[in-house]
Design an enzyme around this catalytic site. Sequence first.
Site, short mmCIF file in Angstrom:
data_model
loop_
_atom_site.label_atom_id
_atom_site.label_comp_id
_atom_site.label_asym_id
_atom_site.label_seq_id
_atom_site.Cartn_x
_atom_site.Cartn_y
_atom_site.Cartn_z
N ALA A 127 -18.46 34.12 -36.35
CA ALA A 127 -18.46 35.43 -35.72
C ALA A 127 -18.81 36.52 -36.74
O ALA A 127 -19.71 37.34 -36.50
CB ALA A 127 -17.10 35.69 -35.07
N GLU A 148 -20.19 27.19 -27.23
CA GLU A 148 -18.98 28.02 -27.33
C GLU A 148 -17.94 27.36 -28.22
O GLU A 148 -17.62 26.17 -28.05
CB GLU A 148 -18.39 28.21 -25.92
CG GLU A 148 -17.30 29.25 -25.84
CD GLU A 148 -17.83 30.66 -26.11
OE1 GLU A 148 -18.84 31.04 -25.52
OE2 GLU A 148 -17.20 31.36 -26.93
N ASN A 175 -15.84 42.45 -26.94
CA ASN A 175 -15.78 41.02 -26.67
C ASN A 175 -17.11 40.58 -26.06
O ASN A 175 -17.67 41.30 -25.22
CB ASN A 175 -14.64 40.73 -25.69
CG ASN A 175 -14.37 39.24 -25.58
OD1 ASN A 175 -15.23 38.49 -25.12
ND2 ASN A 175 -13.21 38.81 -26.00
N TYR A 213 -9.10 34.68 -19.09
CA TYR A 213 -9.85 34.72 -20.33
C TYR A 213 -8.87 35.17 -21.42
O TYR A 213 -7.65 35.07 -21.23
CB TYR A 213 -11.04 35.68 -20.09
CG TYR A 213 -12.05 35.76 -21.19
CD1 TYR A 213 -12.66 34.62 -21.70
CD2 TYR A 213 -12.43 37.00 -21.71
CE1 TYR A 213 -13.60 34.71 -22.71
CE2 TYR A 213 -13.37 37.09 -22.72
CZ TYR A 213 -13.95 35.94 -23.22
OH TYR A 213 -14.88 36.04 -24.22
N ARG A 236 -0.97 39.16 0.07
CA ARG A 236 0.10 38.20 -0.26
C ARG A 236 -0.22 37.49 -1.59
O ARG A 236 0.64 37.32 -2.45
CB ARG A 236 0.22 37.19 0.88
CG ARG A 236 1.30 36.13 0.65
CD ARG A 236 1.34 35.13 1.81
NE ARG A 236 1.63 35.78 3.07
CZ ARG A 236 0.78 35.82 4.12
NH1 ARG A 236 -0.41 35.23 4.04
NH2 ARG A 236 1.12 36.43 5.23
N1 NAI Z 1 -14.37 39.59 -30.12
C1 NAI Z 1 -15.20 38.62 -29.85
O1 NAI Z 1 -16.06 38.70 -28.95
C2 NAI Z 1 -15.13 37.37 -30.67
C3 NAI Z 1 -14.11 37.14 -31.51
N2 NAI Z 1 -14.06 35.99 -32.24
C4 NAI Z 1 -12.89 35.75 -33.04
O2 NAI Z 1 -13.21 35.81 -34.41
C5 NAI Z 1 -12.28 35.01 -35.11
C6 NAI Z 1 -13.04 34.19 -36.15
O3 NAI Z 1 -13.92 33.28 -35.50
P1 NAI Z 1 -14.92 32.40 -36.40
O4 NAI Z 1 -15.75 33.28 -37.25
O5 NAI Z 1 -15.67 31.49 -35.54
O6 NAI Z 1 -13.87 31.57 -37.24
P2 NAI Z 1 -13.92 30.99 -38.69
O7 NAI Z 1 -12.70 30.20 -38.89
O8 NAI Z 1 -15.24 30.38 -38.94
O9 NAI Z 1 -13.85 32.31 -39.61
C7 NAI Z 1 -12.71 32.93 -40.05
C8 NAI Z 1 -13.06 33.68 -41.31
O10 NAI Z 1 -11.93 34.42 -41.71
C9 NAI Z 1 -11.70 34.20 -43.08
N3 NAI Z 1 -10.29 34.34 -43.39
C10 NAI Z 1 -9.27 33.50 -43.08
N4 NAI Z 1 -8.14 33.94 -43.64
C11 NAI Z 1 -8.44 35.08 -44.30
C12 NAI Z 1 -7.69 35.99 -45.09
N5 NAI Z 1 -6.39 35.81 -45.31
N6 NAI Z 1 -8.34 37.04 -45.63
C13 NAI Z 1 -9.65 37.23 -45.42
N7 NAI Z 1 -10.41 36.39 -44.69
C14 NAI Z 1 -9.81 35.34 -44.14
C15 NAI Z 1 -12.17 32.77 -43.32
O11 NAI Z 1 -12.43 32.56 -44.70
C16 NAI Z 1 -13.43 32.76 -42.48
O12 NAI Z 1 -14.50 33.31 -43.20
C17 NAI Z 1 -11.52 34.20 -34.07
O13 NAI Z 1 -10.23 34.74 -33.88
C18 NAI Z 1 -12.32 34.37 -32.81
O14 NAI Z 1 -11.51 34.35 -31.66
C19 NAI Z 1 -15.07 35.07 -32.20
C20 NAI Z 1 -16.13 35.24 -31.36
C21 NAI Z 1 -16.20 36.39 -30.49
C1 PYR Z 2 -14.49 35.74 -27.47
C2 PYR Z 2 -14.87 34.49 -28.09
O1 PYR Z 2 -15.90 33.93 -27.78
C3 PYR Z 2 -14.02 33.93 -29.10
O2 PYR Z 2 -13.02 34.54 -29.47
O3 PYR Z 2 -14.33 32.83 -29.56
MG MG Z 3 -15.99 31.97 -28.46
#
Ligand code: NAI
Ligand code: PYR
Ligand code: MG
Length: 539
Positions: free
Chosen positions: A284, A220, A434, A77, A32
């Site tokens: 990242a 995180e 991820n 998530y 259910r």
């Molecule tokens: N798949 C996974 O397990 C994970 C994915 N992520 C994802 O990664 C992404 C980034 O996270 P963070 O590094 O912490 O964020 P952040 O904001 O520190 O980094 C973003 C980067 O992208 C660059 N950027 C922004 N606009 C841009 C453009 N037009 N052209 C080129 N570069 C550009 C920025 O200058 C910066 O260096 C988020 O969407 C997050 O959800 C983060 C952690 C884990």
């Molecule tokens: C997956 C993760 O930790 C993030 O996108 O920030």
């Molecule tokens: Mg994260």
Amino acid sequence: MQAQLAVASRATPKLFTRVPPPNFSNATHRARCLAQLRSKTNGLEKYIYLNGLKERDPTLFYSLLYDNMREMVPILYTPTVGDACQNYSHIWRRPEGLYISIGDKGRIREVLSTWPHVREGRIAVVTDGSRILGLGDLGANGLPISVGKLDLYIAGAGIRPSSTVPICLDLGTSTQKYLDDPLYIGVRRPRPSAEEMDEFMIEFMAAMKDVFPDLLVQFEDFSTDNAFKYLDMFRNSYRCFNDDIQGTGAVVLSGFLNAARLSSKASGRPLTEQRILFFGAGSAGVGVAKQLLSFFKINGLSEEDATKQIWTVDSKGLITADRKGLQEHKKFFARTDYEGPPLTNLIDIINYVQPTALLGLSTMRNAFTKDVVDAMAAHNPRPIIFPLSNPVSLCEVDYEDAVEWTNGEVIFASGSPYTPFERNAKTFEPGQGNNMYIFPGIGLGTLLSKSSRVTDTMVEQASIALAQSLNEDEKEKELVYPRLNRIRDISAKIALAVVRAAQAASVDGSPALRHVADNALLEYIKEQMWHPNGPKSRF
Ligand SMILES: NC(=O)C1=CN([C@@H]2O[C@H](COP(=O)(O)OP(=O)(O)OC[C@H]3O[C@@H](n4cnc5c(N)ncnc54)[C@H](O)[C@@H]3O)[C@@H](O)[C@H]2O)C=CC1
Ligand SMILES: CC(=O)C(=O)O
Ligand SMILES: [Mg+2]
């Protein structure tokens, strides 16, 4: 009397305060609940429903999650948890984690002590809400990300629910929309200065250790500068790690190891000649780039030569060392060998670098256009394209497009899930790159080995264990990550690798495990896991 007994046996006292209907059975109720979940058409409604079920009957909730990971993880998530965070002040029903507010500075220990399961606390996921997925500063609305990650610890690594501590540091927000929202759940103030935040974090970490002596802290979704800063500040004095830097680094290295083997098979190019282009150089992107260095080092390259295989791009284009005002975390991979005018267009950058792999961590939806994918395919028979930004609404390219544009040759993994699809009578099954594949195992191994720290080698070995965990069917289908329904097995293998790495680094505190053979230790790890209807576990 007999009738009374029959009625009493129908009632499950924890679940019901009134007598359930005569035809009640746990099996039907389970069906259910799944039907009720599936009847909802909107992701956020599904999230609210599951949240309520967790409150009403946690055992049933975790049992359903454990058996339906592929259906329920995308709700609890990424991607739906992103919607839940953005709307959290509006959908809030009940307390489900610990808020520590900036106003608690000076008495953080006291506030932490109010947590109902203080002595059981083993894993805390701590966010300050300043960069939730790629959605920006959500302030106190960030709590569901801590809750969601901990649900994955419970389902994916068998951590007992009462051992988990979801925490949101409520320090203010720079997002005006939330400050103006009368229902906003957090403190209404701008974020603190760096100095005030440092004082807060130092007090917070010391208080955490006092109140929860056996705890592992997972940082995180802190904004990038603070993510690097607090990892450096605390990693040598507390049992902690940063999921976005280290967890993401490990999970992407793992998928990359498998992808690089497939691409090398097609191109004949040796693994050490892989050329990796990072689109996005935040916590990242740089976290992953640092972890990939170890891939090249494992394959015999010096650090200097390994660094030359990596190029990073941010919103201003290719990152070069001569750029003025470069942020600290971007300096390591800034190129010193490019002398032309700034390269800002991604296709120009691809044609200059000629990468074998393009990794997106930029939050730029659809940045990998058909022209970008074509450029990758022009240089590689099997291009590696990982659009890793979360949630799906920020993903750099959709799976079906990447497959279509490369005539099925792309080696693909995305941060958020895509569904498999048929094309020319072949099933295409995407990978999900991820950190959810890695942090449960890192946490489990750290707790089991009673390690005082999380070392780089523990993270690296976790990554290699994940890469090696593909079964024959997954290899045959050319997957780069294992299927999610095997996550407990995989977490156990990762935990084993983490325990061994902790022992090798002499940071472990469980000497008896040193003398247990690998097979026996793996069995022991599995036995320790909590099951919704099983005996109590250690964690
Ligand atoms: N798949 C996974 O397990 C994970 C994915 N992520 C994802 O990664 C992404 C980034 O996270 P963070 O590094 O912490 O964020 P952040 O904001 O520190 O980094 C973003 C980067 O992208 C660059 N950027 C922004 N606009 C841009 C453009 N037009 N052209 C080129 N570069 C550009 C920025 O200058 C910066 O260096 C988020 O969407 C997050 O959800 C983060 C952690 C884990
Ligand atoms: C997956 C993760 O930790 C993030 O996108 O920030
Ligand atoms: Mg994260």
